[in-house]
Design an enzyme around this catalytic site. Sequence first.
Site, mmCIF file in Angstrom:
data_model
loop_
_atom_site.group_PDB
_atom_site.id
_atom_site.type_symbol
_atom_site.label_atom_id
_atom_site.label_comp_id
_atom_site.label_asym_id
_atom_site.label_seq_id
_atom_site.Cartn_x
_atom_site.Cartn_y
_atom_site.Cartn_z
ATOM 1 C CB CYS A 37 -0.938 0.084 1.193
ATOM 2 S SG CYS A 37 -2.030 -1.316 1.362
ATOM 3 N NE ARG A 97 4.551 1.641 -0.294
ATOM 4 C CZ ARG A 97 5.607 1.367 0.453
ATOM 5 N NH1 ARG A 97 6.815 1.587 -0.015
ATOM 6 N NH2 ARG A 97 5.490 0.879 1.649
ATOM 7 C CD1 TRP A 141 -0.362 -6.201 -3.253
ATOM 8 C CD2 TRP A 141 -0.491 -6.816 -1.107
ATOM 9 N NE1 TRP A 141 -0.023 -7.538 -3.172
ATOM 10 C CE2 TRP A 141 -0.103 -7.934 -1.864
ATOM 11 C CE3 TRP A 141 -0.644 -6.971 0.264
ATOM 12 C CZ2 TRP A 141 0.163 -9.174 -1.298
ATOM 13 C CZ3 TRP A 141 -0.393 -8.214 0.831
ATOM 14 C CH2 TRP A 141 0.014 -9.295 0.053
ATOM 15 C CG ASN A 183 1.784 0.639 4.161
ATOM 16 O OD1 ASN A 183 1.449 -0.529 3.966
ATOM 17 N ND2 ASN A 183 3.034 1.051 4.060
ATOM 18 N N GLY A 184 -0.074 -1.053 6.471
ATOM 19 C CA GLY A 184 0.364 -1.907 7.576
ATOM 20 C C GLY A 184 -0.754 -2.848 7.950
ATOM 21 C CD GLU A 194 15.998 -13.578 -9.426
ATOM 22 O OE1 GLU A 194 15.560 -14.050 -8.365
ATOM 23 O OE2 GLU A 194 15.569 -12.528 -9.920
ATOM 24 C CE LYS A 220 12.525 -11.754 -11.318
ATOM 25 N NZ LYS A 220 13.149 -11.321 -10.147
ATOM 26 C CD GLU A 276 8.851 -11.705 -9.921
ATOM 27 O OE1 GLU A 276 8.276 -11.066 -9.052
ATOM 28 O OE2 GLU A 276 10.083 -11.758 -10.001
ATOM 29 C CG HIS A 320 16.776 -37.009 -4.660
ATOM 30 N ND1 HIS A 320 17.163 -38.276 -4.299
ATOM 31 C CD2 HIS A 320 17.887 -36.393 -5.134
ATOM 32 C CE1 HIS A 320 18.464 -38.410 -4.526
ATOM 33 N NE2 HIS A 320 18.923 -37.287 -5.042
ATOM 34 C CE LYS A 376 11.112 -2.795 -7.508
ATOM 35 N NZ LYS A 376 11.362 -4.178 -7.932
#
Length: 581
Positions: free
Chosen positions: A2, A27, A71, A97-98, A454, A458, A461, A477, A576
């Site tokens: 947020c 955000r 968010w 926000n929080g 990584e 990428k 997402e 395995h 983000k």
Amino acid sequence: MCGIVGYIGWRDAAPVIVEGLKNLEYRGYDSYGVATGTDHLMVVKRKGRISEQTECVAKCLGTRGIGHTRWATHGPPNDINAHPHSDCTGRFTIVHNGIIENYAELKRGLESRGHHFASDTDSEVIAHMIEEAWEGDFPAAVRAVLPILEGSYAILALCADSDEVIAARKRSPLVIGIGDNEFFASSDATPIVAYTRDILVLEDGDLAVMRRGSIAMEHGGVPIIRKTTYVDYDIEAAKKGGFAHFMLKEIFEQPDVFQQSFRLAQKHPEISSLLSHAHGVSIIACGTSYNAAMLFRYFAEKECGIPVRVDMASEYRYLSTPSDEVVIAVSQSGETADTLSALRKASSCNCPTIAITNVQGSSITRAAEQVIYMGAGPEMSVAATKSYMAQFAAFAGLLSGMNCNNGTSSVERSARQAIEEALLTDVSEAVALCVKASTLFYVGRGIFYPVAMEGALKMKEISYIHAEGYAAGEIKHGPFALLTEDTPVIAVCLPGDSYQSMLSNLREMKARFTPLIGIGYEDDVDLQDVADVLIPVPKGDTYAQVAAVTVLMQRIAYYTALALGRDIDKPRNLAKSVTVE
Ligand code: F6R
């Protein structure tokens, strides 16, 4: 998560807030809202993106106001759950926000005393609590409410009867820009830098009352003075500059970013020396930053023989914290809640602490004893690319100061060159295979295991294709059960101590008819033999190889997402800066 923005001064507040929220959309972007005040408060809020809002906030008049881009944490994204939230009378409105952890209990109490709630959010309790505490003095009412709130908050509040904007912070970021007879409040400095570079960073427990031409700060009810800092910020760097997406632009910035970040880290010989003499090094990070930390682990253990433990910051609180470990917190934003609380745990155990971050004045820089800035410039795409490269470069720079790798100038030059070549390499055949897949595996051994993790992160997402990064030796395995002719594997197979084992793993996969995308040397006949598609990596040292493979994987993910028509810079459900635990 947020983003919040507030303004009081001589400009129309709504356009300042709307522009500010657009800068904070990274955000959170499921809904937005703006409230402004004249003699009464006007609130407009909607599901959707602030960047797509047309004129609906035009009716928000006045020169003081607050705004929010959300968010969702409590309650789905819709018009009602969008902030600002108001009390029963409409006299007070807040953005938050929080997370208010005790909101359920507070809400039950408020409802039993006759308050009516409009939304499913935790945040709405704040407005009703201010209403209850109000005895004609707005700051006093907010001051009375804050100690009752458990959890984290950055709050901006308006009252119809007071020409003030109030800001309060506990464990969620909040800064104030000091302009010429005007004040700006925001989750970070990006919405503010177009107006002023003088920024005051609120500490946990701070409350600021902004009036026309004056600001009063207090901490725990006691008046205080906080110093402003001048923020260096490249406004141009935060624009797309002709690229279709921020992500693509940021991928292309990586040759410079590597160099810049490598050099910045080299300016900290004292940190290299601390690490060289440490009994152990522990790194805490999340997501992409975690993957970058894993690179350091492989390099430091191999080249310097230093034991390095890498933990997901969200799990760190459940693990032991030996006080003789040097703890490094890695965070692009410097605001990730899990990384911050892990860092605070390390400090409380008396570990020497270092932060590696991209954002000046971020919370992490104030929680750590020493700070290394990554110098990547603003990263606007939600998916981290250049910040990962910068973290890798920062670690490479530190390693060069530890005198274990193969010399400063060669790493800097070879990595830069490799990135430049990888930016031009054709990845279209790999993309054609990925676009058709519903599951992908990325595999590597040794240093290429975190690179594979990584690459998979990428891909998932931004393309929404399920992708897993695996150590190639582990894939037998369990995950082998998933391999079919429809499950492509992207495998890093480069000369070195893992090469033969890697080739054997690839042959085992091929025997299951798995389409193989090999990332390796162009003239590698064995790899040519087993791989369906070979993506060439320029020859170079291990640092150059890591940098090049990273770029290739970023580009495969980008073009796959592009072909699938995804919202590349703002993938669904993500934000983000993850400022809630
Ligand atoms: C992935 C991504 C996230 C972040 C993670 C940590 O592209 O961006 O996985 O890496 O949320 O963020 P920072 O580095 O800001 O702590």
